[in-house]
Design a protein around this motif. Structure first.
Motif, PDB file in Angstrom:
ATOM      1  N   TRP A  21     -16.568 123.893  63.703  1.00 23.41           N
ATOM      2  CA  TRP A  21     -15.419 123.983  64.602  1.00 23.41           C
ATOM      3  C   TRP A  21     -15.707 125.001  65.697  1.00 23.41           C
ATOM      4  O   TRP A  21     -16.731 125.664  65.681  1.00 23.41           O
ATOM      5  CB  TRP A  21     -14.167 124.391  63.825  1.00 23.41           C
ATOM      6  CG  TRP A  21     -14.200 125.807  63.349  1.00 23.41           C
ATOM      7  CD1 TRP A  21     -14.928 126.309  62.305  1.00 23.41           C
ATOM      8  CD2 TRP A  21     -13.509 126.919  63.917  1.00 23.41           C
ATOM      9  NE1 TRP A  21     -14.727 127.660  62.190  1.00 23.41           N
ATOM     10  CE2 TRP A  21     -13.865 128.058  63.168  1.00 23.41           C
ATOM     11  CE3 TRP A  21     -12.642 127.061  64.983  1.00 23.41           C
ATOM     12  CZ2 TRP A  21     -13.372 129.317  63.435  1.00 23.41           C
ATOM     13  CZ3 TRP A  21     -12.148 128.323  65.252  1.00 23.41           C
ATOM     14  CH2 TRP A  21     -12.501 129.427  64.481  1.00 23.41           C
ATOM     15  N   ARG A  22     -14.796 125.114  66.657  1.00 24.24           N
ATOM     16  CA  ARG A  22     -14.854 126.166  67.673  1.00 24.24           C
ATOM     17  C   ARG A  22     -13.431 126.552  68.049  1.00 24.24           C
ATOM     18  O   ARG A  22     -12.522 125.725  68.000  1.00 24.24           O
ATOM     19  CB  ARG A  22     -15.635 125.734  68.906  1.00 24.24           C
ATOM     20  CG  ARG A  22     -14.973 124.643  69.691  1.00 24.24           C
ATOM     21  CD  ARG A  22     -15.639 124.437  71.043  1.00 24.24           C
ATOM     22  NE  ARG A  22     -15.058 123.301  71.720  1.00 24.24           N
ATOM     23  CZ  ARG A  22     -13.895 123.306  72.356  1.00 24.24           C
ATOM     24  NH1 ARG A  22     -13.179 124.390  72.401  1.00 24.24           N
ATOM     25  NH2 ARG A  22     -13.441 122.228  72.951  1.00 24.24           N
ATOM     26  N   PRO A  23     -13.227 127.821  68.418  1.00 23.46           N
ATOM     27  CA  PRO A  23     -11.892 128.263  68.819  1.00 23.46           C
ATOM     28  C   PRO A  23     -11.419 127.526  70.069  1.00 23.46           C
ATOM     29  O   PRO A  23     -12.202 127.202  70.961  1.00 23.46           O
ATOM     30  CB  PRO A  23     -12.089 129.753  69.132  1.00 23.46           C
ATOM     31  CG  PRO A  23     -13.305 130.137  68.365  1.00 23.46           C
ATOM     32  CD  PRO A  23     -14.179 128.922  68.359  1.00 23.46           C
ATOM     33  N   GLY A  24     -10.132 127.250  70.123  1.00 21.67           N
ATOM     34  CA  GLY A  24      -9.542 126.585  71.276  1.00 21.67           C
ATOM     35  C   GLY A  24      -9.599 125.075  71.222  1.00 21.67           C
ATOM     36  O   GLY A  24      -9.019 124.402  72.071  1.00 21.67           O
ATOM     37  N   CYS A  25     -10.268 124.513  70.243  1.00 24.38           N
ATOM     38  CA  CYS A  25     -10.392 123.054  70.125  1.00 24.38           C
ATOM     39  C   CYS A  25      -9.104 122.485  69.522  1.00 24.38           C
ATOM     40  O   CYS A  25      -8.760 122.800  68.387  1.00 24.38           O
ATOM     41  CB  CYS A  25     -11.582 122.703  69.244  1.00 24.38           C
ATOM     42  SG  CYS A  25     -11.660 120.968  68.765  1.00 24.38           S
ATOM     43  N   HIS A  56     -16.103 124.795  53.760  1.00 19.19           N
ATOM     44  CA  HIS A  56     -16.924 125.826  54.385  1.00 19.19           C
ATOM     45  C   HIS A  56     -16.801 125.651  55.889  1.00 19.19           C
ATOM     46  O   HIS A  56     -17.145 124.608  56.424  1.00 19.19           O
ATOM     47  CB  HIS A  56     -18.379 125.686  53.938  1.00 19.19           C
ATOM     48  CG  HIS A  56     -18.541 125.675  52.453  1.00 19.19           C
ATOM     49  ND1 HIS A  56     -18.284 126.783  51.666  1.00 19.19           N
ATOM     50  CD2 HIS A  56     -18.897 124.691  51.603  1.00 19.19           C
ATOM     51  CE1 HIS A  56     -18.499 126.476  50.405  1.00 19.19           C
ATOM     52  NE2 HIS A  56     -18.865 125.208  50.340  1.00 19.19           N
ATOM     53  N   TRP A  57     -16.301 126.673  56.592  1.00 19.00           N
ATOM     54  CA  TRP A  57     -16.037 126.610  58.029  1.00 19.00           C
ATOM     55  C   TRP A  57     -17.126 127.347  58.783  1.00 19.00           C
ATOM     56  O   TRP A  57     -17.416 128.508  58.493  1.00 19.00           O
ATOM     57  CB  TRP A  57     -14.677 127.227  58.337  1.00 19.00           C
ATOM     58  CG  TRP A  57     -13.539 126.458  57.757  1.00 19.00           C
ATOM     59  CD1 TRP A  57     -13.083 126.517  56.473  1.00 19.00           C
ATOM     60  CD2 TRP A  57     -12.724 125.495  58.422  1.00 19.00           C
ATOM     61  NE1 TRP A  57     -12.027 125.650  56.310  1.00 19.00           N
ATOM     62  CE2 TRP A  57     -11.791 125.013  57.495  1.00 19.00           C
ATOM     63  CE3 TRP A  57     -12.697 125.013  59.718  1.00 19.00           C
ATOM     64  CZ2 TRP A  57     -10.833 124.063  57.811  1.00 19.00           C
ATOM     65  CZ3 TRP A  57     -11.735 124.062  60.046  1.00 19.00           C
ATOM     66  CH2 TRP A  57     -10.824 123.596  59.106  1.00 19.00           C
ATOM     67  N   THR A  77     -16.843 118.546  63.347  1.00 19.94           N
ATOM     68  CA  THR A  77     -17.862 117.725  62.704  1.00 19.94           C
ATOM     69  C   THR A  77     -17.872 118.132  61.245  1.00 19.94           C
ATOM     70  O   THR A  77     -17.943 119.314  60.930  1.00 19.94           O
ATOM     71  CB  THR A  77     -19.242 117.938  63.344  1.00 19.94           C
ATOM     72  OG1 THR A  77     -19.187 117.491  64.704  1.00 19.94           O
ATOM     73  CG2 THR A  77     -20.314 117.170  62.605  1.00 19.94           C
ATOM     74  N   VAL A  78     -17.788 117.150  60.374  1.00 17.71           N
ATOM     75  CA  VAL A  78     -17.710 117.413  58.940  1.00 17.71           C
ATOM     76  C   VAL A  78     -18.966 116.852  58.282  1.00 17.71           C
ATOM     77  O   VAL A  78     -19.334 115.699  58.512  1.00 17.71           O
ATOM     78  CB  VAL A  78     -16.447 116.766  58.326  1.00 17.71           C
ATOM     79  CG1 VAL A  78     -16.381 117.015  56.830  1.00 17.71           C
ATOM     80  CG2 VAL A  78     -15.200 117.298  59.010  1.00 17.71           C
ATOM     81  N   VAL A  79     -19.601 117.682  57.458  1.00 18.53           N
ATOM     82  CA  VAL A  79     -20.832 117.282  56.785  1.00 18.53           C
ATOM     83  C   VAL A  79     -20.622 117.409  55.282  1.00 18.53           C
ATOM     84  O   VAL A  79     -20.263 118.470  54.778  1.00 18.53           O
ATOM     85  CB  VAL A  79     -22.017 118.175  57.229  1.00 18.53           C
ATOM     86  CG1 VAL A  79     -23.273 117.821  56.455  1.00 18.53           C
ATOM     87  CG2 VAL A  79     -22.246 118.043  58.722  1.00 18.53           C
ATOM     88  N   SER A 107     -22.138 112.456  57.325  1.00 22.63           N
ATOM     89  CA  SER A 107     -21.622 113.297  58.403  1.00 22.63           C
ATOM     90  C   SER A 107     -20.571 112.520  59.179  1.00 22.63           C
ATOM     91  O   SER A 107     -20.708 111.308  59.361  1.00 22.63           O
ATOM     92  CB  SER A 107     -22.739 113.703  59.355  1.00 22.63           C
ATOM     93  OG  SER A 107     -23.732 114.405  58.667  1.00 22.63           O
ATOM     94  N   PHE A 108     -19.545 113.221  59.646  1.00 27.09           N
ATOM     95  CA  PHE A 108     -18.469 112.599  60.398  1.00 27.09           C
ATOM     96  C   PHE A 108     -18.174 113.439  61.642  1.00 27.09           C
ATOM     97  O   PHE A 108     -18.002 114.647  61.536  1.00 27.09           O
ATOM     98  CB  PHE A 108     -17.191 112.505  59.559  1.00 27.09           C
ATOM     99  CG  PHE A 108     -17.373 111.801  58.249  1.00 27.09           C
ATOM    100  CD1 PHE A 108     -17.259 110.430  58.173  1.00 27.09           C
ATOM    101  CD2 PHE A 108     -17.672 112.523  57.100  1.00 27.09           C
ATOM    102  CE1 PHE A 108     -17.433 109.785  56.966  1.00 27.09           C
ATOM    103  CE2 PHE A 108     -17.841 111.885  55.890  1.00 27.09           C
ATOM    104  CZ  PHE A 108     -17.724 110.503  55.819  1.00 27.09           C
ATOM    105  N   VAL A 109     -18.125 112.790  62.796  1.00 24.93           N
ATOM    106  CA  VAL A 109     -17.796 113.477  64.041  1.00 24.93           C
ATOM    107  C   VAL A 109     -16.342 113.166  64.381  1.00 24.93           C
ATOM    108  O   VAL A 109     -15.968 112.000  64.501  1.00 24.93           O
ATOM    109  CB  VAL A 109     -18.735 113.032  65.183  1.00 24.93           C
ATOM    110  CG1 VAL A 109     -18.334 113.703  66.488  1.00 24.93           C
ATOM    111  CG2 VAL A 109     -20.178 113.354  64.835  1.00 24.93           C
TER     112      VAL A 109
END
Length: 137
Positions: free
Chosen positions: A69-73, A91-92, A117-119, A124-126
């Motif tokens: 993840w990223r902040p602001g998303c 797990h982030w 994005t989840v792994v 994997s899933f975007v």
């Protein structure tokens, strides 16, 4: 580090400037709305981020998915909100604070830093739906 707080800082600044410009009680309400929204998109709204290496090691042990993840998303915020109390079971990895995490996302998302994005151990899933992520764990 400053890029991680850029969205929050921007929203609070808009709230302060708009609050002074509008003035009085409506200005205070405007300020409060922007400060609350700024807090929601801040890095503090998410569980503690770990590095990509730490997440992979932990996943090898417990099998829980890794969420990049990223902040602001806004999509990350939606996913985090929908996971609610279960968010701590994942797990982030903040891709803005971990270059290896960003590289992992780029390798999965055709060179883009598309989050969330989840792994999992096998897939994997975007930008998956929150329901799909809840069903993974």
């Amino acid at each position: 580090m400053t890029r991680r707080w850029q969205s929050t800082t921007f929203l609070v600044a808009i709230g302060v400037l708009g609050g002074f410009w509008i003035g009085s009680l409506p200005g205070l309400a405007f300020f409060a709305v922007f400060v609350v929204f700024g807090a929601l998109v801040s890095p503090r709204a998410f569980p503690h981020s770990i590095t990509d290496a730490e997440a992979r090691a932990a996943q090898a042990t417990d099998g829980h998915p890794i969420i990049y993840w990223r902040p602001g998303c806004p999509f990350c915020l939606r996913l985090r909100g929908s996971l609610a109390r279960q968010a701590g079971r994942y797990h982030w990895v903040d891709i803005w604070s971990d270059p290896d995490g960003a590289a992992t996302v780029r390798s999965i998302a055709d060179g883009n830093e598309t989050v969330p994005t989840v792994v999992t151990v096998s897939e994997s899933f975007v930008n998956p739906s929150p329901q799909l992520v809840r069903n993974l764990n």
